[in-house]
Design a protein around this motif. Structure first.
Motif, PDB file in Angstrom:
ATOM      1  N   SER A 189      15.261  69.775   5.803  1.00 59.96           N
ATOM      2  CA  SER A 189      16.623  69.260   5.973  1.00 59.96           C
ATOM      3  C   SER A 189      16.722  67.774   5.676  1.00 59.96           C
ATOM      4  CB  SER A 189      17.117  69.524   7.406  1.00 59.96           C
ATOM      5  OG  SER A 189      16.460  68.677   8.336  1.00 59.96           O
ATOM      6  N   GLY A 190      15.577  67.095   5.466  1.00 63.21           N
ATOM      7  CA  GLY A 190      15.631  65.674   5.156  1.00 63.21           C
ATOM      8  C   GLY A 190      14.465  64.897   5.697  1.00 63.21           C
ATOM      9  N   SER A 240      16.818  60.211   4.644  1.00 65.08           N
ATOM     10  CA  SER A 240      18.053  60.998   4.599  1.00 65.08           C
ATOM     11  C   SER A 240      18.992  60.630   5.730  1.00 65.08           C
ATOM     12  CB  SER A 240      17.725  62.490   4.685  1.00 65.08           C
ATOM     13  OG  SER A 240      16.824  62.881   3.692  1.00 65.08           O
ATOM     14  N   THR A 260      28.152  57.096   8.464  1.00 62.32           N
ATOM     15  CA  THR A 260      27.181  56.352   7.670  1.00 62.32           C
ATOM     16  C   THR A 260      27.178  54.892   8.099  1.00 62.32           C
ATOM     17  OG1 THR A 260      27.476  57.837   5.795  1.00 62.32           O
ATOM     18  CG2 THR A 260      26.516  55.683   5.335  1.00 62.32           C
ATOM     19  N   ALA A 285      23.506  64.081   5.591  1.00 56.71           N
ATOM     20  CA  ALA A 285      22.161  63.818   5.053  1.00 56.71           C
ATOM     21  C   ALA A 285      21.857  64.737   3.874  1.00 56.71           C
ATOM     22  CB  ALA A 285      21.111  64.007   6.149  1.00 56.71           C
ATOM     23  N   ARG A 286      21.031  64.243   2.977  1.00 62.45           N
ATOM     24  CA  ARG A 286      20.649  65.001   1.785  1.00 62.45           C
ATOM     25  C   ARG A 286      19.403  65.835   2.057  1.00 62.45           C
ATOM     26  NH1 ARG A 286      17.192  64.151  -2.532  1.00 62.45           N
ATOM     27  NH2 ARG A 286      16.474  62.196  -1.582  1.00 62.45           N
ATOM     28  N   ASP A 287      19.441  67.121   1.700  1.00 59.94           N
ATOM     29  CA  ASP A 287      18.285  68.008   1.860  1.00 59.94           C
ATOM     30  C   ASP A 287      17.156  67.593   0.915  1.00 59.94           C
ATOM     31  OD1 ASP A 287      19.784  69.377   3.666  1.00 59.94           O
ATOM     32  OD2 ASP A 287      20.138  71.135   2.402  1.00 59.94           O
TER      33      ASP A 287
END
Length: 307
Positions: A189-190, A240, A260, A285-287
């Protein structure tokens, strides 16, 4: 287990430690009336009064409480760099997360050195975790022990997430001694920087920062992001998101997404929902997956140092 920052059961009830059984009972009834929500009292304080009575309301419970129940004398799990806790202490054989470093170790060592210094040179301190000693220590020492316990609790939670997760504890964040990132967690997940805290009281939020009567003048989120930047620069990786883990009773909501902050998604969460958040990811968040996850793990392994 109570936090080292928590008021003692006697303080919650408003009596001295040597109060008689009758004095304890009268104080308990008075505090119940004062804190009952139906009479304008505070619900959280009402619960604390009831819990205090459970701890000291009977001779047997009081003897156990006065005798030292509540604060562990050593970390509750044995950790070594690169190894999970010993299988001999485990009740199952499921694969655990890859774990490196010693969660809570730096703060434990600092606490042990400072509590003996505070007690006085030449003074015998047979049990530095004795509840009466801890409760009488300055708040900064109790806070240090509370944070060590918080880091150990987070480490146990992450260990149970399985082999898809990798975590580094007590990571050096720059060249200055003692400046550290509590946990770096790599998962599908990050990649997250995680801070385990215990302020000893309920917190609120303002403009992407944690505030509250017990938080003090520091800016916890800003400090966490600064330490994450130092680790990210050294390893040439990008986080992330950031996670602050607090005791359940310190947060009104289980997950508090702060949005953010300085380009990084931030969430403040109850300890009981940390595993869920790490599996699903911080909002925004980015995977990470595939070869990128392997590359990030390799870079972190090559560059991370421990305090």
């Amino acid at each position: 287990m109570s936090s080292p920052l928590s008021a003692s059961a006697y303080e919650v009830l408003g009596v001295p430690r040597d109060a008689s059984e009758d004095e304890l009972r009268r104080a308990y009834r008075l505090r119940l009336r004062q804190t009952h929500p139906d009479t304008g009292g505070n619900a959280a304080e009402f619960v604390r009064v009831q819990h205090a009575w459970e701890l000291v309301g009977t001779p047997a419970a009081r003897a156990a409480y006065d005798g030292g129940s509540g604060i562990p004398s050593a970390p509750e799990a044995s950790w070594e760099a690169g190894a999970a806790p010993s299988r001999a202490t485990r009740s199952d054989t499921r694969p655990r997360a890859r774990s490196y470093g010693h969660p809570g170790g730096w703060r434990r060592e600092r606490y042990l050195a400072l509590i003996r210094e505070w007690a006085g040179r030449g003074q015998d301190v047979p049990d530095p975790y004795a509840p009466e000693l801890v409760r009488s220590a300055p708040r900064e020492l109790r806070h240090m022990l509370a944070d060590a316990l918080a880091e150990e609790a987070t480490a146990r939670t992450i260990a149970e997430l399985g082999m898809g997760f990798t975590v580094w504890h007590d990571v050096a964040a720059g060249q200055q001694p003692g400046v550290k990132l509590d946990h770096v967690v790599l998962s599908p997940s990050g990649l997250y920087g995680v801070m385990s805290e215990d302020f000893g009281g309920e917190v609120r939020f303002r403009r992407g920062e944690i505030i509250g009567a017990e938080v003090g003048p520091d800016a916890p989120v800003a400090g966490l992001l600064g330490r994450m930047r130092a680790v990210a620069r050294a390893a040439r990786v990008k986080f992330s998101g950031a996670i602050v883990v607090l005791p359940d009773e310190d947060l009104a909501q289980p997950i508090n997404a702060l949005g953010t902050v300085r380009g990084v998604p931030v969430a403040v969460v109850r300890r009981s929902v940390l595993a869920h958040l790490l599996r699903t990811g911080v909002p925004g968040a980015r995977d990470i997956g595939g070869n990128e996850l392997f590359d990030i793990r390799t870079r972190l392994q090559q560059t991370i140092r421990f305090v």
